[in-house]
Design a protein around this motif. Sequence first.
Motif, PDB file in Angstrom:
ATOM      1  N   LYS A 128      45.437  58.787  55.858  1.00  0.00           N
ATOM      2  CA  LYS A 128      46.796  58.613  55.272  1.00  0.00           C
ATOM      3  C   LYS A 128      47.669  57.850  56.593  1.00  0.00           C
ATOM      4  CE  LYS A 128      50.598  61.366  53.384  1.00  0.00           C
ATOM      5  NZ  LYS A 128      51.483  61.378  54.341  1.00  0.00           N
TER       6      LYS A 128
ATOM      7  N   SER B 208      46.765  54.093  56.874  1.00  0.00           N
ATOM      8  CA  SER B 208      46.996  53.271  55.773  1.00  0.00           C
ATOM      9  C   SER B 208      48.388  53.046  55.984  1.00  0.00           C
ATOM     10  CB  SER B 208      46.849  54.153  54.462  1.00  0.00           C
ATOM     11  OG  SER B 208      45.640  54.481  54.324  1.00  0.00           O
ATOM     12  N   GLU B 209      49.279  54.198  56.358  1.00  0.00           N
ATOM     13  CA  GLU B 209      50.732  53.861  56.661  1.00  0.00           C
ATOM     14  C   GLU B 209      51.015  53.219  58.002  1.00  0.00           C
ATOM     15  OE1 GLU B 209      51.915  58.282  54.916  1.00  0.00           O
ATOM     16  OE2 GLU B 209      52.378  58.048  57.002  1.00  0.00           O
TER      17      GLU B 209
END
Lengths: 264, 264
Positions: free
Chosen positions: B17, B20-21
């Motif tokens: 996560k 990806s951010e």
Amino acid sequence: MLSRNEILFIKELHHKKGRSEQLLFVVEGSKSVSELLGSKLGVKKLFSLPKWLAENQKLVQRVEEVHTISEKDLERISQHKTPQEVLALAELPDYKLEQLWFDSAHHDSAHHDSAHHDSAHRGITLMLDGIQDPGNLGTIIRTADWYGVQNIICSPTTADCFQHKVVQACMGSLFRTAIYYTDLKSYLAKHKPYIIGAVLDGQNANEAKFPKDGCLLIGSEGKGISDELLPYINLKVSIPRIGKAESLNAGIATAILLDRLAGR
Amino acid sequence: MLSRNEILFIKELHHKKGRSEQLLFVVEGSKSVSELLGSKLGVKKLFSLPKWLAENQKLVQRVEEVHTISEKDLERISQHKTPQEVLALAELPDYKLEQLWFDSAHHDSAHHDSAHHDSAHRGITLMLDGIQDPGNLGTIIRTADWYGVQNIICSPTTADCFQHKVVQACMGSLFRTAIYYTDLKSYLAKHKPYIIGAVLDGQNANEAKFPKDGCLLIGSEGKGISDELLPYINLKVSIPRIGKAESLNAGIATAILLDRLAGR
């Protein structure tokens, strides 16, 4: 419920010292334990959830002591993050390296002078010099079993093949392969088998003429084959590179060379 | 000393996560970081012990932000049990799967009908269907790089190649290989590349005639190639077994088949 002593006893087998003292090692999970029970190795104790035991009654008949245990107890003795159904204590096999030669050549003990030793060396034997990663070692044992290699001779610097991670990565091949630990230099000096050595600057493995019988010697990932063993190599080979990676993983190199040797 | 926020920021990149951010991933250790700095990937930040930095001044010139940190701080941000000298935050590469076809065939966008897509598929591309073990995936990427494979197309069920264990096992090959994630069935239905599938009941790989161009499709260790992909396979091959192991590790099977394909 398992006694505290029983749990401590099993946990000691998670360490090499405990295994050497008790001459036992731990095998976990349905797949590995089934393969163990189908092998020639002795099985001293088995701890199983009721369900697995009910489905494998025939398999466990040869086990000395069978215990039905709870999931909670299995968690206590398992080295898995998520313990699986069954755990067995197997007898450490006692392979005698001296017998490798006589057995495979069906010589009787009256004839074992050094020349006979060498001729007894049939097929491909694998020789590992300092493979320390347990996962790598397990994969190598499994691959050797796939290619019909029955004997693996390891330097004392190679990982212990009866530790948890190796047993897991072997997927049962550990129970079909004789694995010896010895000082490789003394061994090579005495027996002088034909040695194929995997090196970075050897002959192109695509062009090399491989013998039918011999030892494939694989060095450690970081350091390659020890300097002291290099003089014993009869055929130095390298896997030709097309792309840019600096090297291959030791397990991968072993597999590719065993595949080439198998093709002869 | 690193701020609490900086440490938290890096720790977020240990998860998919966070990566990806922030569009960043973590590379650790002298060997991997050196390979990263020698690659085309962007490097946003670098955290190094004073010694490593002093020895690698030239290499780090292209890094946006360079921090000298203490061993204690390095320990705080490292995923290694024993942290090594240096850690870098690299930019996640943004490979476009559509470009794989046009780029390699040097077509301009006016010509990309489906037939052209197929002819654009030069050399060997690797296709992975559900390889979940990070160490296995890393070894596969490294082996692919050795054999000159420049593109790897993965199912969404394959492990994320930018996680720590994969980055480590890749030994730098991650920075030279374009890795794509896509639904394989839709992809195959649309592009119809020539597919060589590794299966247990295929043609003997010793006798198979391999094409020069095509995709080598490797299934997951446990389940093999997904049922829904089987109809797209043009050539089913198996690695002949001599011994008794039930199967080969997925990384080993990939390596042996790439080695065969490389020989054509």
